[in-house]
Design a protein around this motif. Structure first.
Motif, PDB file in Angstrom:
ATOM      1  N   GLU A  57       0.852  -1.032   0.178  1.00 48.96           N
ATOM      2  CA  GLU A  57      -0.122   0.022   0.007  1.00 48.96           C
ATOM      3  C   GLU A  57       1.033   1.262  -0.065  1.00 48.96           C
ATOM      4  O   GLU A  57       0.404   2.311  -0.493  1.00 48.96           O
ATOM      5  CB  GLU A  57      -0.895   0.078   1.038  1.00 48.96           C
ATOM      6  N   LYS A  58       2.049   1.367   0.855  1.00 49.87           N
ATOM      7  CA  LYS A  58       3.004   2.438   0.825  1.00 49.87           C
ATOM      8  C   LYS A  58       3.214   2.727  -0.495  1.00 49.87           C
ATOM      9  O   LYS A  58       3.600   3.995  -0.866  1.00 49.87           O
ATOM     10  CB  LYS A  58       4.031   2.112   1.931  1.00 49.87           C
ATOM     11  N   LEU A  59       3.931   1.645  -1.226  1.00 50.20           N
ATOM     12  CA  LEU A  59       4.330   2.158  -2.593  1.00 50.20           C
ATOM     13  C   LEU A  59       3.408   2.307  -3.843  1.00 50.20           C
ATOM     14  O   LEU A  59       3.554   3.119  -4.717  1.00 50.20           O
ATOM     15  CB  LEU A  59       5.287   0.640  -2.886  1.00 50.20           C
ATOM     16  N   PHE A  60       2.285   1.553  -3.751  1.00 50.39           N
ATOM     17  CA  PHE A  60       1.275   1.712  -4.882  1.00 50.39           C
ATOM     18  C   PHE A  60       0.184   2.695  -4.875  1.00 50.39           C
ATOM     19  O   PHE A  60      -0.687   2.743  -5.689  1.00 50.39           O
ATOM     20  CB  PHE A  60       0.879   0.189  -5.244  1.00 50.39           C
ATOM     21  N   ASN A  61      -0.230   3.323  -3.686  1.00 49.41           N
ATOM     22  CA  ASN A  61      -1.205   4.273  -3.654  1.00 49.41           C
ATOM     23  C   ASN A  61      -0.672   5.445  -4.674  1.00 49.41           C
ATOM     24  O   ASN A  61       0.375   5.822  -4.694  1.00 49.41           O
ATOM     25  CB  ASN A  61      -1.508   4.795  -2.315  1.00 49.41           C
ATOM     26  N   ALA A  62      -1.843   6.265  -4.964  1.00 46.19           N
ATOM     27  CA  ALA A  62      -1.672   7.173  -5.875  1.00 46.19           C
ATOM     28  C   ALA A  62      -1.015   8.597  -5.354  1.00 46.19           C
ATOM     29  O   ALA A  62      -0.248   9.510  -6.126  1.00 46.19           O
ATOM     30  CB  ALA A  62      -3.003   7.789  -6.629  1.00 46.19           C
TER      31      ALA A  62
END
Length: 830
Positions: free
Chosen positions: A134-139
């Motif tokens: 989630e930390k890397l892939f959220n917009a």
């Protein structure tokens, strides 16, 4: 004094990417065990293939893949001097990775969800960044922020299948409240025209009603949708997803429920996450990867990585799992009985329950379990491990819950874990089980069963609760997608059920309790039997699916072209792949629909031609506007032969018996109307009918339609009537009969009208067709019992006797052959 002269000319390039050598230089703590043979094998191969961009590592739970992943990153970090990232599905797993890094003497630091910056050492390429997907892939990822701007040299994706789920979630926009209302205003008229019945269910707040918007309606309205939803783009709910999908709305799917909706791309645009896409090296790790093609389609992995994964030969496999499905042993062993049994066992051994929903978890709470949901999850997990909570329940936690050794000796999987997203639910309701959809559910089942056995030496009992789950894991297509160890364990569970039934046929409760006790008390005979059936058994791979990796690569390429406004270039990749791959069952229809979605913006006429082809092959895909709103008339085959086909879907005849038990138990006129119709659909299929739900699928026609033998059953379900059948009910049945006569002229004189209701009494002004029969709850119970007896009798004779000529006389004797017209199970209208 510092000797600067000595430091002149020192270069990172002097460090070789040799993982075993690097391991020897580490200050490994005494508490860390020596490397296993499987780890050494993996590290050697990673060293040899270190220049490849993508690699896939398959290794059993507890075999030390975290150590392998950390050393893989450490090597790239030392050689390049650039940042590297270790991705985990949950914060708890991130903490475990950092603990392992400390034991190895490898510098690593968590980059937490709310943190603006990673540790300085991480940015400088001197410490491994550990964070969640989630930390890397959220917009709004901080990796992309100008004052951070990290493109890792290498990335490890731990629990890669769980990572796929987590990443898909980051590209899924959930709408409720005002945004949902704005969407509904835009799509209402077109959707109501497409399927009036489903739309009415949604507007009336039917709790189980959902509808996926046909792609041509969605595409035509996409400019208005983009404009209408843009005003919410600054809200928190939108901000983490909207920037990723705003410009590709035409290529998204949308599923609507009565009070919320989900929008997600057909294929996640991971190329927009340049911190991921730009990494020079990526290692995908999982203990439960079987269908690797999902890594290509969902995560953009290279096909060559799928073609040659790393799988250490000395990997000893998973620990010991005694899988017990109480429903296999006796239908009397209900879910409530399992709850009581688990409460008793928890006095001696830790019991952990995994459920698919909070409502299920609440029922376990009432049975004495402590709930570990939401904010209580982390604390509850630690207390379970510490032995403070002997009976615990977790909802929607099929990964991230590691319960080794005494922390969990009995694990319960309660029901099929379809996932929590609306799109997952829509996919699970389709009649065709596409590999990707089926495999997501299989992955959750395997992940869940692995929570309690975390090493080769560990052991646990796994209870599969619910006839739906027992039936699901008994299907051939499901077992073919499982790892060899799990497949052997599932087959063993079917044998155990037979042994338990024979041991104490008069007392199945005691038989199950004794069986569980033999595992928990380390019975020597059980251990030898398990070893012979699982550990020493030939580990045959599941059915090979040649071409799936090629198809996944072509599909991703095609949609990446489309999302870049180059759909004309992309269509050829997918078309060529579809022409060169063999697909199971009706899977081809789903891929044709995806191709049509791709082509629609370029050539609407061609897209509708492709959609028609897809619909002719499979009723689960969208019905194009030009096609008649009715099921295609199927070829006339004997019901006994179709029953054999149905039974052949299962790996063992006894698994079909479980499905018959599940269907029988679902025939409840107190259930919601939609559930009643769904149960009648499943019943028809099990009885050897071509079974449809025209009103639900097409917006017109009867509730249920059975092409059964040479007869056509037109079925209207009126389970809501308490005292009598009304005039409008008779009118509806007349209309449905006229619809059937008009659409299926070859069945003239062979149409059977059937009402399913709690009562046979009709009002004086209700004029039903003269030959109408009523199937009441008593009749449904009788048919359910007959179906179970049929399955058991056939199963007792063995797989070689699943033939039409064997089945036909049994169906006739039970009164469930088409020739009987179900007269022994139905009544006349009074």
């Amino acid at each position: 004094m510092i000797d600067f002269e000595r430091l002149v000319g020192r270069s990172q390039a002097s460090i070789r990417y040799e993982l075993l050598e690097l391991y020897e230089t580490l200050d490994v703590r005494s508490s860390h065990t020596e490397l296993r043979d499987s780890q050494r094998e993996a590290l050697n191969e990673l060293t040899e293939r270190n220049e490849e961009k993508d690699l896939i590592l398959k290794i059993s739970t507890g075999a030390g893949k975290t150590t392998i992943g950390l050393l893989y990153l450490y090597g790239h970090m030392r050689v390049s001097g650039e940042p590297v990232v270790y991705l985990c599905p949950t914060r708890q797993l991130s903490e475990q990775v950092c603990q392992e890094a400390r034991r190895l003497g490898i510098p690593a630091s968590i980059y937490a969800g709310g943190a603006r910056y990673p540790d300085l050492a991480c940015s400088r390429g001197e410490s491994i960044i550990v964070c969640t997907y989630e930390k890397l892939f959220n917009a709004r990822t901080t990796f992309h922020r100008s004052d951070v701007s990290i493109t890792p040299k290498a990335i490890v994706l731990d629990d890669a299948h769980a990572g796929v789920e987590a990443i898909r979630k980051q590209f899924t926009l959930k709408l409720s409240g005002k945004p949902f209302g704005a969407l509904i205003e835009i799509i209402r008229a077109r959707c109501k025209d497409y399927n009036p019945t489903k739309w009415a269910d949604l507007e009336h707040g039917e709790p189980q009603a959902i509808m996926e918007i046909p792609y041509w309606i969605w595409h035509d309205l996409s400019p208005k949708i983009q404009e209408g939803l843009h005003e919410f783009s600054d809200t928190n709910d939108f901000g983490f997803v909207w920037p990723y999908i705003e410009d590709i709305i035409p290529y998204c799917r949308c599923v609507v429920a009565s009070d919320y909706a989900e929008i997600a791309p057909e294929i996640s645009p991971i190329q927009k996450v340049w911190a991921y896409a730009g990494a020079s090296h990526r290692l995908f790790m999982s203990a439960t990867l079987v269908d690797d093609s999902v890594l290509i389609r969902e995560l953009g992995a290279e096909k060559c990585a799928v073609d040659s994964p790393l799988h250490p030969e000395s990997d000893r496999g998973m620990g010991e799992r005694m899988i017990v499905a109480p429903a296999l042993i006796s239908p009397d062993l209900s879910r409530e009985w399992v709850m009581r049994l688990c409460r008793e066992i928890s006095d001696r051994s830790n019991v952990v329950v995994l459920t698919s929903s909070s409502s299920q978890a609440e029922e376990w709470e009432e049975a004495g379990a402590s709930s570990c949901i939401g904010d209580d999850f982390s604390t509850g997990l630690e207390r379970v491990k510490a032995g403070e909570i002997p009976f615990a329940v977790f909802a929607q936690r099929f990964d991230g819950v590691d319960l080794p050794d005494e922390s969990c000796r009995v694990l319960v999987i309660d029901g099929i874990p379809y996932g929590e997203s609306l799109i997952d639910l829509a996919d699970s309701l389709q009649m065709v089980s596409l590999a990707g959809v089926r495999n997501r559910t299989i992955f959750r089942v395997e992940q869940g069963m692995g929570r309690a056995v975390r090493s080769h030496a560990d052991f646990a009992v796994v209870l599969l609760v619910g006839e739906d789950l027992s039936s699901f894991v008994g299907r051939k297509s499901v077992q073919n997608a499982m790892t060899p160890d799990t497949r052997n364990q599932i087959n063993l569970s079917i044998e155990l059920a037979e042994l338990a039934k024979q041991h104490r046929p008069e007392n199945p409760e005691q038989s199950v309790a004794e069986l569980i006790g033999q595992c928990l008390n380390r019975d020597k005979g059980w251990k030898r039997y398990y070893n012979s059936k699982v550990r020493q058994a030939k580990k045959e791979a599941g059915a090979k699916r040649p071409g799936l990796a090629m198809l996944a690569a072509a599909e991703r390429t095609a949609f990446e072209y489309a999302m870049a406004n180059m759909a004309s270039d992309g269509r050829h990749h997918l078309t060529n792949a579809l022409n060169n791959v063999s697909l199971e069952d009706n899977e081809g229809a789903v891929y044709l629909q995806r191709l049509a979605r791709l082509i629609y913006p370029l050539d609407k006429s061609e897209a509708m031609k492709i959609q028609k082809r897809a619909r002719k092959d499979c009723n689960s895909v969208f019905l194009p506007p030009e096609m008649p709103k009715k099921p295609s008339e199927p070829p006339n085959r004997p019901a006994a032969d179709l029953f054999c086909d149905w039974m052949g879907n299962f790996s063992e005849p006894n698994a079909a018996v479980i499905e018959a038990d599940r269907i029988s138990g679902s025939l409840d006129l107190e259930a919601s109307p939609k559930n009643v119709e769904a149960s009648l659909h499943d019943l028809g299929a099990a009885l050897g009918a071509r079974s449809f739900r025209p009103e639900d699928e097409y917006g017109e026609g009867p509730d249920n339609l059975w092409f059964w033998g040479d007869l056509l059953f037109v079925i209207e379900a009126k389970s809501g009537n308490k005292n009598s059948l009304h005039k409008k009910d008779s009118g509806q049945l007349h209309d449905s009969l006229e619809w059937a006569k008009s659409n299926y002229k070859s069945y003239k004189g062979r149409i059977v009208p059937l009402i399913v209701a709690k009562i046979c009494l009709a009002d004086s002004d209700a004029h039903f067709p003269e030959d109408t029969r009523v199937l009441t709850q008593e009749g449904l119970d009788d048919i359910g019992a007959s179906l179970k007896r049929l399955c058991r009798k056939v199963a007792e004779q063995g797989p070689l006797f699943i033939k039409g000529e064997v089945v036909q006389p049994i169906m006739e004797s039970e009164g469930i052959a088409p020739s009987s017209r179900l007269r022994t199970h139905t009544q006349k209208i009074i």
